[in-house]
Design a protein around this motif. Structure first.
Motif, PDB file in Angstrom:
ATOM      1  N   ARG A 279       0.846  -1.191   0.000  1.00  0.00           N
ATOM      2  CA  ARG A 279       0.000   0.000   0.000  1.00  0.00           C
ATOM      3  C   ARG A 279       0.885   1.245   0.000  1.00  0.00           C
ATOM      4  NH1 ARG A 279      -5.416   0.552   2.247  1.00  0.00           N
ATOM      5  NH2 ARG A 279      -5.889   2.757   2.603  1.00  0.00           N
ATOM      6  N   ASP A 280       0.525   2.218  -0.832  1.00  0.00           N
ATOM      7  CA  ASP A 280       1.375   3.390  -0.995  1.00  0.00           C
ATOM      8  C   ASP A 280       0.791   4.658  -0.394  1.00  0.00           C
ATOM      9  OD1 ASP A 280      -0.663   3.491  -2.812  1.00  0.00           O
ATOM     10  OD2 ASP A 280       0.576   3.912  -4.561  1.00  0.00           O
ATOM     11  N   ILE A 281      -0.283   4.522   0.381  1.00  0.00           N
ATOM     12  CA  ILE A 281      -0.861   5.652   1.100  1.00  0.00           C
ATOM     13  C   ILE A 281      -1.291   5.179   2.479  1.00  0.00           C
ATOM     14  CG2 ILE A 281      -1.672   6.955  -0.911  1.00  0.00           C
ATOM     15  CD1 ILE A 281      -4.467   5.718  -0.390  1.00  0.00           C
ATOM     16  N   PRO A 282      -1.543   6.106   3.407  1.00  0.00           N
ATOM     17  CA  PRO A 282      -2.028   5.692   4.733  1.00  0.00           C
ATOM     18  C   PRO A 282      -3.435   5.095   4.642  1.00  0.00           C
ATOM     19  CG  PRO A 282      -1.214   7.971   4.749  1.00  0.00           C
ATOM     20  CD  PRO A 282      -1.305   7.558   3.324  1.00  0.00           C
ATOM     21  N   PHE A 283      -3.850   4.406   5.706  1.00  0.00           N
ATOM     22  CA  PHE A 283      -5.215   3.904   5.791  1.00  0.00           C
ATOM     23  C   PHE A 283      -6.181   5.071   5.949  1.00  0.00           C
ATOM     24  CE2 PHE A 283      -2.784   0.149   7.101  1.00  0.00           C
ATOM     25  CZ  PHE A 283      -3.367  -0.803   6.276  1.00  0.00           C
ATOM     26  N   LEU A 284      -7.398   4.867   5.460  1.00  0.00           N
ATOM     27  CA  LEU A 284      -8.406   5.914   5.543  1.00  0.00           C
ATOM     28  C   LEU A 284      -8.995   5.986   6.948  1.00  0.00           C
ATOM     29  CD1 LEU A 284     -10.273   5.384   2.145  1.00  0.00           C
ATOM     30  CD2 LEU A 284      -8.160   6.633   2.626  1.00  0.00           C
ATOM     31  N   THR A 285      -9.590   7.119   7.241  1.00  0.00           N
ATOM     32  CA  THR A 285     -10.180   7.322   8.558  1.00  0.00           C
ATOM     33  C   THR A 285     -11.512   6.593   8.669  1.00  0.00           C
ATOM     34  OG1 THR A 285     -11.452   9.274   7.911  1.00  0.00           O
ATOM     35  CG2 THR A 285      -9.183   9.632   8.620  1.00  0.00           C
ATOM     36  N   GLU A 286     -11.945   6.373   9.901  1.00  0.00           N
ATOM     37  CA  GLU A 286     -13.332   5.997  10.196  1.00  0.00           C
ATOM     38  C   GLU A 286     -13.750   6.798  11.424  1.00  0.00           C
ATOM     39  OE1 GLU A 286     -15.128   2.292   9.912  1.00  0.00           O
ATOM     40  OE2 GLU A 286     -13.763   1.489   8.384  1.00  0.00           O
ATOM     41  N   GLU A 287     -14.559   7.827  11.187  1.00  0.00           N
ATOM     42  CA  GLU A 287     -14.977   8.733  12.249  1.00  0.00           C
ATOM     43  C   GLU A 287     -16.488   8.575  12.432  1.00  0.00           C
ATOM     44  OE1 GLU A 287     -13.374  12.697  10.851  1.00  0.00           O
ATOM     45  OE2 GLU A 287     -12.904  11.325   9.208  1.00  0.00           O
ATOM     46  N   LYS A 288     -16.899   8.159  13.610  1.00  0.00           N
ATOM     47  CA  LYS A 288     -18.323   7.939  13.849  1.00  0.00           C
ATOM     48  C   LYS A 288     -19.025   9.285  13.980  1.00  0.00           C
ATOM     49  CE  LYS A 288     -21.455   4.955  16.470  1.00  0.00           C
ATOM     50  NZ  LYS A 288     -21.563   3.950  17.546  1.00  0.00           N
ATOM     51  N   MET A 289     -19.994   9.511  13.094  1.00  0.00           N
ATOM     52  CA  MET A 289     -20.727  10.761  13.065  1.00  0.00           C
ATOM     53  C   MET A 289     -22.216  10.503  13.283  1.00  0.00           C
ATOM     54  SD  MET A 289     -19.018  12.655   9.779  1.00  0.00           S
ATOM     55  CE  MET A 289     -20.370  13.837   9.815  1.00  0.00           C
ATOM     56  N   TYR A 290     -22.813  11.326  14.135  1.00  0.00           N
ATOM     57  CA  TYR A 290     -24.246  11.226  14.383  1.00  0.00           C
ATOM     58  C   TYR A 290     -24.984  12.323  13.619  1.00  0.00           C
ATOM     59  CZ  TYR A 290     -23.278   7.884  18.092  1.00  0.00           C
ATOM     60  OH  TYR A 290     -22.867   6.778  18.788  1.00  0.00           O
ATOM     61  N   PRO A 291     -26.228  12.075  13.252  1.00  0.00           N
ATOM     62  CA  PRO A 291     -27.003  13.091  12.530  1.00  0.00           C
ATOM     63  C   PRO A 291     -27.230  14.345  13.367  1.00  0.00           C
ATOM     64  CG  PRO A 291     -28.009  10.919  12.332  1.00  0.00           C
ATOM     65  CD  PRO A 291     -26.965  10.814  13.378  1.00  0.00           C
ATOM     66  N   SER A 292     -27.669  15.406  12.671  1.00  0.00           N
ATOM     67  CA  SER A 292     -27.878  16.675  13.353  1.00  0.00           C
ATOM     68  C   SER A 292     -29.344  16.969  13.626  1.00  0.00           C
ATOM     69  CB  SER A 292     -27.293  17.820  12.534  1.00  0.00           C
ATOM     70  OG  SER A 292     -28.006  17.975  11.314  1.00  0.00           O
ATOM     71  N   ARG A 293     -30.270  16.434  12.804  1.00  0.00           N
ATOM     72  CA  ARG A 293     -31.681  16.745  13.029  1.00  0.00           C
ATOM     73  C   ARG A 293     -32.567  15.770  12.256  1.00  0.00           C
ATOM     74  NH1 ARG A 293     -34.399  20.633   9.201  1.00  0.00           N
ATOM     75  NH2 ARG A 293     -33.169  20.541   7.298  1.00  0.00           N
ATOM     76  N   LEU A 294     -33.815  15.721  12.679  1.00  0.00           N
ATOM     77  CA  LEU A 294     -34.835  15.012  11.927  1.00  0.00           C
ATOM     78  C   LEU A 294     -35.557  16.019  11.042  1.00  0.00           C
ATOM     79  CD1 LEU A 294     -36.390  12.685  14.661  1.00  0.00           C
ATOM     80  CD2 LEU A 294     -34.581  12.166  13.024  1.00  0.00           C
TER      81      LEU A 294
END
Length: 974
Positions: free
Chosen positions: A207-222
């Motif tokens: 692999r020639d690049i770093p691993f991708l992120t995984e950032e847990k994101m919650y919604p903002s509104r209904l």
């Protein structure tokens, strides 16, 4: 990490080498010695994608996109996850596409994995202090039975949507305690394909690049809550693969001539509506031999309502079309019970499908952008079949009639049901439902409707555009359906459906509390979550996104006295980040494709907002891998679409030099120069007797209605070729070529410039015309696109440069105007070169300000209501996140803040602010050698105060506009 030697074998399972849309699981249980483990590295590759677990913990996804014969592999340090003296398990979930798309070329299913454990020298646990656990026939494998391999194709660019029945699979398969030997077990020993280097994966690269992120994101509104009802029946069909089976081997468009037929059975008389919710391809639909004529619905959706008697009805659909891939969505709705079955049969043959194909009577694969009019639609048997009232009338065509393969047919059509809502009632949103979007232990309780046909639909706003993996946690009765549909834009009652993209998930619940995290990447802002078929209230604990992008920090910054410009810079940065995956991609939703030409501009923006280098270098290195498809290099890689946009190759060659100058990477110049020389030499072979580039290809620059035919002399690409040749001479010099070797490139640029001025300037119009058609006809269309590139390339000189330069400030109304933010990038380059920064700033305010007006959190692919959008006045653009549009992230930093590279590698920097009507600005620009440069300035009358903070060893020169004085403070960090 350097390339390594492998002991492991490539493995697979089942009976097919390259099955369509198969999710396959692999397990290896092993014991470790009780002591002495120093470190452990797990190396693996898979075809097509994988998710890796060690002792139940998910630790990575991959691999990065690769050319088929040059497969990348990943390496993980996993020592902290292993249990000394105990049983351990490696579990790998492999997703194999089984067909070619725009980011994958079909190979065969396979997994290669090798765990290498190093023990202390004084340990006697293993021989030579190394223990290897290698993929081989001792590993176990099974299809992941919960996944439906018939799930719809997302689009021609991508793979497949999820249809997942959690009742059919034990999620504990990733744990050591899992039993593989139950009475209904589908686990088997893996089959060895061969060692590392076996065909088709002939070369393995780390692999020639770093691993991708995984950032847990919650919604903002209904956003909304509705009671909805889906059509009685929906289906998604892969007609391209059905009509042209070999089309799975490539991603070129195809055309075919033929029909789809089925028998509709109504239990009682009633009204039925047939429709195409995912996009209308034809109005040639016959029911019992009668042509349907009363079509309604907003394009591209079309529907037709019929009154039918109880009994059998033969439905014949002419599906003759140009088809690049994706699903054909067909639906029907009736209050009376309806059923589809195979024409002429006595029941529904669901082992295959209830439809047959008639034809094809002609097919064609479109390479080099051939026109679809070449199809033969006068075939006698095709003409004869039109309007047939029953399958018996087609008896003479029995050799042309065949079942629609079951693998290409899916009635879990979430997109069709999401677009065509036959009933909808808005409901007030109860406060307790907010728990669904908040990370609290208390769930949102969604009741059930007494009417079994009614479903709950919740529209959730994530808050801004995102890309990654959708997840949720629910408690429900077995059989409850959770549908998720990702949408980019909603405004009031308008929803911009993703026609051409099946951006959906169907999850069928098992009993109890459960979690699901889709393994398929999606881009969206809004989630339409629909609960269907619930027999009891559903408890929804959370809905979230694992946002996944290239790992960058916010090293760049920009703020100024105009708050609108600040927000425009922010959405440019966010757009760029979302379009940085394992390569730059055009957009995270519709395509996720590395378009070569787009990435040149994206790289420049990235230099100013993030400063990432490895992703740029990786992108540049991938392009020459297409040389076996075309020496002119294809426009998206790695891909199975044999499409060439000459300008995209030229922009790539220019980007190679820009990277070398930005990073001062002479080694890269030496590596890439032969590939640049190779393709430019082949382009020069396409010059005609007048010395102009004259060729067939996708001769694209902008979506605007400029005259850019696919054959002939297109002025703008001749102009970009001049620029590419000039840059090639400089790249050759940096790569070590002597002066004699660079002269031909300089001369070729001069000769082509002269030819353009001799043949493509229209004296009467005082402008460069758009093209000369292949039949010799001179275009009567003049565009700003062509004039901008004449100015940028230097082809327009002397008096002509003055004339063209005046058009930059006052574009003639008769000229085709700039139609996309992509083209605006070059317009801003020309304005900056002309020193007309105020025009650039006002254009940014106007065009990007329109995006902000409509709550944009990312930059759009096109400007509002441009040509491609006019079918629907509410559709402002197709893609709402498109990195070719993030120009302000570059120009605000470079030209308004005023930070410019003066020498290769940024060892000398020019600070040259252009305040225009701004009072102050401040910001940061990341440097390729590490660190960043911080600049702030303010204006008071004719005095400009400038503060510069710069890493040690960097030389700085400060200039101010004519007529201004300056007070400068430069602080050098150690």
């Amino acid at each position: 990490m350097n390339a390594r030697s492998w002991t492991a074998q490539w493995i697979w399972g089942g009976h097919e080498e390259s099955p369509r849309n198969e999710w396959r699981c692999f397990r290896k249980v092993f014991e470790l010695p009780a002591e002495g483990l120093e470190e452990a590295w797990l190396h693996l590759a898979a075809d097509s994608r994988y998710i890796l677990y060690v002792n139940g913990e998910r630790i990575g996804r991959g691999p990065v996109r690769s050319w088929r014969e040059e497969q990348f592999y990943d390496s993980y340090e996993v020592g902290h996850l292993l249990r000394a003296g105990q049983r351990n398990v490696i579990a790998v979930h492999v997703l194999h596409f089984g067909l070619t798309n725009f980011y994958y070329i079909r190979g065969r299913g396979g997994l290669l994995a090798e765990l290498e454990c190093t023990f202390t020298p004084d340990s006697n646990a293993v021989r030579n202090n190394i223990l290897r656990i290698c993929s081989d026939d001792t590993w176990s494998t099974s299809k992941l039975l919960a996944q439906n391999p018939r799930s719809p194709r997302m689009c021609c660019q991508q793979g497949f949507a999820d249809v997942y029945d959690a009742r059919a699979w034990d999620e504990k398969w990733i744990l050591t305690c899992y039993r593989e030997d139950g009475p209904d077990s589908t686990w088997e020993k893996a089959k060895c394909i061969g060692p590392a280097g076996v065909d088709p994966w002939k070369r393995l690269k780390p692999r020639d690049i770093p691993f991708l992120t995984e950032e847990k994101m919650y919604p903002s509104r209904l956003v909304s809550l509705r009671r909805v009802q889906a059509p009685s029946w929906t289906a998604a069909i892969d007609l391209r693969a059905a009509m042209v089976p070999d089309s799975i081997l490539h991603a070129n468009p195809v055309s075919y001539v033929g029909y789809l037929a089925g028998e509709l059975l109504l239990k009682e008389s009633g009204t039925i509506t047939l429709g195409f919710p995912g996009g209308w391809r034809t109005d040639r639909v016959w029911v019992d031999g009668k042509l349907c004529t009363e079509w309604f619905g907003d394009t591209p959706e079309r529907y037709c309502t019929l009154d039918l008697d109880a009994g059998e009805h033969f439905v014949l659909i002419d599906v003759t079309s140009w088809d690049h891939g994706g699903s054909f969505h067909l639906a029907a709705n009736s209050e009376a019970a309806l059923e589809w079955r195979t024409p002429g049969g006595t029941g529904t043959n669901m082992e295959e499908t209830p439809f047959v194909l008639i034809g094809p009577f002609d097919t064609m694969v479109h390479i080099d952008h051939q026109e679809p009019q070449q199809m033969r639609v006068d075939h006698p048997e095709y003409v004869k079949a039109a309007g047939a009232a029953s399958v018996k009338e087609l008896a003479d065509l029995s050799g042309r009639i065949r079942p629609l393969p079951g693998a290409l047919y899916c009635e879990d059509d979430v997109l069709g049901a999401g677009i065509w809502t036959v009933e909808a009632e808005s409901l007030s949103i109860p406060s307790q439902l907010e728990h669904a979007i908040l990370p609290t232990p208390e769930p949102a309780v969604i009741p059930r409707f007494e009417n079994a046909e009614s479903d709950y639909e919740i529209v959730i706003d994530v808050g801004r555009e995102t890309t990654g993996f959708i997840g949720f946690e629910v408690e429900a009765k077995a059989g409850t359906i959770i549908d998720v549909y990702g949408i980019e834009y909603i405004r009031d009652e308008f929803r911009q459906h993703t026609y051409g993209l099946d951006n959906t998930i169907r999850y069928i619940c098992r009993e109890g509390r459960q979690r699901y995290l889709s393994p398929v990447r999606r881009g969206f802002r809004y989630m339409v979550l629909t609960i269907r078929g619930a027999e009891a209230p559903v408890r929804l604990y959370e809905v979230y996104v694992h946002q996944s992008t290239y790992p960058v920090t916010n090293a760049g910054a920009f703020q100024c006295s105009d708050m609108m410009l600040n927000e425009i810079w922010n959405i440019s940065r966010h757009t760029t980040r979302l379009c940085m995956e394992d390569t730059f991609v055009d957009c995270p939703s519709y395509e996720q494709v590395f378009w070569v030409g787009d990435s040149r501009n994206e790289a420049l923006v990235n230099y100013y907002v993030f400063g990432a280098l490895d992703i740029v270098k990786r992108c540049l290195n991938l392009v020459p891998g297409s040389k076996d498809m075309s020496p002119l290099y294809i426009d998206q890689v790695p891909s199975g679409w044999s499409s060439v946009i000459p300008n995209w190759t030229f922009f790539w060659s220019i980007a190679c030099l820009e990277y070398v100058e930005h990073a001062n990477d002479r080694d890269f110049a030496m590596e890439i120069w032969p590939a640049v020389r190779f393709t430019l030499e082949h382009y020069l072979k396409n010059l005609n007797a007048d010395g102009l580039l004259d060729m067939r290809g996708w001769n694209l620059l902008d979506w605007a209605p400029i005259d850019q035919p696919n054959d002939g002399i297109v002025t703008h690409q001749n102009l970009v070729l001049v620029l590419a040749l000039k840059k090639a001479a400089e790249l050759a010099r940096i790569a070590g070529e002597d002066a004699e070797a660079t002269k031909p490139w300089i001369q070729a640029a001069k000769t082509l410039s002269s030819a353009i001025n001799a043949h493509l300037w229209e004296e009467g119009q005082q402008a460069y015309l758009d093209c000369i058609h292949s039949d010799g006809r001179r275009s009567d269309i003049f565009s700003m696109q062509t004039q901008v590139l004449a100015y940028l390339s230097g082809v327009a000189s002397g008096k002509r440069k003055e004339i063209v330069g005046s058009y930059l400030l006052d574009p003639p109304s008769s000229f085709v105007q700039i139609g996309s933010p992509f083209m605006s990038f070059f317009y801003y380059e020309a304005l900056a070169e002309a020193g007309r920064y105020e025009h650039m700033l006002n254009d940014i305010r106007f065009n990007y300000g329109q995006m902000l007006r409509y709550d944009a959190t990312t930059c759009w692919e096109m400007y509002p209501n441009f040509t491609e959008n006019r079918a629907n006045k509410d559709q402002l653009t197709r893609s709402h996140c498109h990195a070719w549009s993030a120009a302000p992230g570059y120009f605000l930093g470079r030209n308004i803040l005023g930070v410019k590279r003066a020498d290769p590698g940024w060892t000398r920097i020019l600070v040259e602010p252009q305040p225009c009507d701004l009072v102050w600005a401040r910001g940061s620009v990341p440097l390729p050698q590490g660190g960043r440069m911080d600049v702030s300035w303010s204006v008071d009358g004719d005095m400009m105060d400038i503060d510069v903070f710069v890493p040690g060893g960097v030389e700085v020169e400060v200039r101010v506009p004519d007529g201004m004085q300056k007070r400068v403070k430069i602080v050098e960090s150690k």
